[in-house]
Every structure is written in C-alpha cells, then in structure tokens.
Design a protein around this motif. Structure first.
Motif, PDB file in Angstrom:
ATOM      1  N   SER A  49      58.962  63.200  56.902  1.00 57.83           N
ATOM      2  CA  SER A  49      59.085  63.273  55.441  1.00 57.83           C
ATOM      3  C   SER A  49      60.499  63.561  54.961  1.00 57.83           C
ATOM      4  O   SER A  49      60.724  63.695  53.763  1.00 57.83           O
ATOM      5  CB  SER A  49      58.135  64.334  54.894  1.00 57.83           C
ATOM      6  OG  SER A  49      58.660  65.611  55.146  1.00 57.83           O
ATOM      7  N   GLU A 102      54.508  64.868  52.395  1.00 55.83           N
ATOM      8  CA  GLU A 102      54.227  64.134  53.636  1.00 55.83           C
ATOM      9  C   GLU A 102      54.731  62.701  53.500  1.00 55.83           C
ATOM     10  O   GLU A 102      54.652  62.112  52.422  1.00 55.83           O
ATOM     11  CB  GLU A 102      52.710  64.109  53.897  1.00 55.83           C
ATOM     12  CG  GLU A 102      52.254  65.017  55.014  1.00 55.83           C
ATOM     13  CD  GLU A 102      52.669  64.577  56.409  1.00 55.83           C
ATOM     14  OE1 GLU A 102      53.763  64.034  56.602  1.00 55.83           O
ATOM     15  OE2 GLU A 102      51.868  64.786  57.338  1.00 55.83           O
ATOM     16  N   ALA A 130      52.341  62.487  48.845  1.00 60.09           N
ATOM     17  CA  ALA A 130      52.598  61.650  50.018  1.00 60.09           C
ATOM     18  C   ALA A 130      53.155  60.314  49.551  1.00 60.09           C
ATOM     19  O   ALA A 130      52.689  59.749  48.562  1.00 60.09           O
ATOM     20  CB  ALA A 130      51.316  61.434  50.817  1.00 60.09           C
TER      21      ALA A 130
END
Ligand code: IMP
Ligand code: MG
Length: 179
Positions: A49, A102, A130
């Motif tokens: 990430s 993420e 994410a």
C-alpha cells in the motif's frame, strides 16, 4: 502502452496513472468531508500500500496522521492455525478515528484476521480504504468503505503491487496476460 514482461510472465496495461490519480482525488475529497475535525489516523499496510498511501495522504487536506505497519503471518498452534502479527503497531488507537489503507482486498483473509486486533484497541471508528477490490475472490467478506476500483479476479501488477518482488515501481496497473 504495450505489453511488459516481468520474470516469466506478460502483463498488459489495465489502469493508467491518470485514472488512478483521479480516483484517489475523489476518495480524498470524500475523506476530507467525512473526517473534518476528526483528525483521522491512517494505518497503511506495507508493503503493497505504500504508493496508494503516499498519493492519498498527499491529497488529504484536513489535519490527519499516518503510520505504517507490516503484517507477518506465522504458524500458530493447531487450534489457532495461521496467526497474523502486526509489526510496528505502536501508535495508540484508543478513541481515534482509524482508516486502514490497503492496496488490494483479495480473499479478505489478511484484513479479517487483522481487524479484530485493531478493534481490541477500541478506536472511535474503524474504516477501510482500498485502491482495489476483487469481489469474485472473496472468502472472508470485508466491507470496503472507500474503494478505488472493483476489479476482476485476475493477477494485477504495478503501483505497489508486485509479482515475486518485482513491478512495485510501475506507476500504473497491469493485468496478467493469460493463456
Ligand atoms: P487477501 O488476504 O487475500 O485479501 O490478500 C491481500 C494481499 O494479497 C494484498 O495486500 C496483496 O499484497 C496480495 N495480492 C492480492 N491480489 C494481488 C494481485 O493481483 N497482485 C499482487 N498482489 C496481490
Ligand atoms: Mg498488501
């Protein structure tokens, strides 16, 4: 843009740097709005990430903090199976508004094992951002609160994502050429 070769496999362009940048700006504006005066704490999960976290954090304009952790899994006892430990989780999350960062949620295993550990610290709120989510790959359902792109269940590379260590530095995202 054309096909690139990494190790023994070919990858084709999938998401351009511009598309990623535009999506991240959209997420940042939403987070700015949702977390005004809440001083959120971003928790970026390394390694994948790092690029998403960096670009998103630069686009955030409200007061906020970031920390980085690495998840390591090892074999526990027979009853506990695989155990995930967080390395570098030294910031106190109690009462904080936490946003996990993420790169990609695939089966959901990583987050489903890690989230209870964070909840244990009693944050004021806990959300997930994410860049990518593969809904077809879900084994452990995870609700992604801020999502960049919903993607098919194919192997992706670039923008932090690696294939056996390589490809993380590519500024856009590629997809494995199959067959
Ligand atoms: P999960 O625990 O199955 O959700 O897997 C999450 C982790 O697997 C991600 O943080 C990535 O590091 C890795 N991963 C999943 N899909 C891909 C992919 O398509 N390319 C590269 N890494 C991936
Ligand atoms: Mg990852």
């Amino acid at each position: 843009m054309s096909i690139i070769r990494v190790h023994d496999k070919d990858f084709e362009p999938y998401l351009s740097a511009g598309e990623i940048e535009a999506k991240i700006q959209g997420i940042a504006r939403q987070v700015d709005k949702d977390y005004a005066d809440k001083k959120p704490l971003f928790v970026a999960i390394l390694n994948g990430s790092f690029m998403f976290a960096s670009d998103l954090f630069k686009a955030i304009t409200i007061e906020s903090e970031i920390c980085f952790i690495k998840l390591a899994s090892y074999k526990g006892t027979k009853s506990t199976g695989q155990v995930i430990t967080a390395i570098g989780l030294d910031t106190d999350m109690h009462g904080r508004h936490v946003i996990i960062l993420e790169d990609i949620v695939d089966t959901g295993k990583t987050l489903s094992e890690f989230l209870p550990q964070l909840e244990h610290q009693q944050p004021a709120s806990l959300k997930i951002a994410a860049l990518l989510h593969k809904p077809e790959a879900t084994v452990y359902p995870i609700s992604v609160d801020y999502l960049g792109f919903s993607v098919p269940n194919k192997f992706l590379l670039g923008y932090g994502l690696d294939y056996d260590g390589l490809g993380r530095n590519i500024p856009s995202i590629y997809k494995l050429v199959e067959g």
